[in-house]
Design an enzyme around this catalytic site. Sequence first.
Site, PDB file in Angstrom:
ATOM      1  N   CYS A  35     -67.759  95.821  56.225  1.00  0.00           N
ATOM      2  CA  CYS A  35     -69.176  95.723  56.588  1.00  0.00           C
ATOM      3  C   CYS A  35     -69.863  94.545  55.916  1.00  0.00           C
ATOM      4  O   CYS A  35     -71.001  94.238  56.242  1.00  0.00           O
ATOM      5  CB  CYS A  35     -69.890  97.015  56.195  1.00  0.00           C
ATOM      6  SG  CYS A  35     -69.772  97.333  54.436  1.00  0.00           S
ATOM      7  N   CYS A 104     -68.060 103.654  51.911  1.00  0.00           N
ATOM      8  CA  CYS A 104     -69.169 103.108  51.116  1.00  0.00           C
ATOM      9  C   CYS A 104     -69.056 103.557  49.659  1.00  0.00           C
ATOM     10  O   CYS A 104     -69.431 102.819  48.747  1.00  0.00           O
ATOM     11  CB  CYS A 104     -70.507 103.557  51.685  1.00  0.00           C
ATOM     12  SG  CYS A 104     -70.603 103.368  53.474  1.00  0.00           S
TER      13      CYS A 104
HETATM   14 FE1  FES Z   1     -71.127  98.887  54.029  1.00  0.00          FE
HETATM   15 FE2  FES Z   1     -71.794 101.364  53.653  1.00  0.00          FE
HETATM   16  S1  FES Z   1     -71.701 100.316  55.536  1.00  0.00           S
HETATM   17  S2  FES Z   1     -71.056  99.966  52.202  1.00  0.00           S
END
Ligand code: FES
Length: 145
Positions: A35, A104
């Site tokens: 992400c 995460c």
């Molecule tokens: Fe990147 Fe949660 S979506 S750390």
Amino acid sequence: MALYSEKVMDHFRNPRNVGKIDDADGVGEVGNAKCGDIMKIYLKIENDIIVDVKFNTFGCGSAIASSSMATELIKGKPLSKALELTNKAVAEALDGLPAHKLHCSVLAEEAIRAAIKDYYDKNGISYDKAQFPDPSEEHDHFEED
Ligand code: FES
């Protein structure tokens, strides 16, 4: 059922230990390749005990809640205990995270580990390298139930 537990919402809205320690003994920064989120952890260490910890994260709500909870879990603890902290323990302490948000919580675990490694490296303290796998090589290693 709500997607996020009350504890997640609480730590997201009122994150504990946010900030920076200017004279930190160990600093760890990790990124999530999936992400692009980034987390930085600062540790103040005295006699092998984490006397203070702060974090900064450029990440999603789950990453903020996970870092907040993780810092609470390691504050005042010996380094050996902090090294045992898994993302699963962090997620459990938050009363769970949705499955697609478990990665995460890995950021918090890895950032703490990186900060402890930084402390060991800076102070010439020897350690078992197996305890510090390169996170970039195994960012998919989070534990699921
Ligand atoms: Fe990147 Fe949660 S979506 S750390």
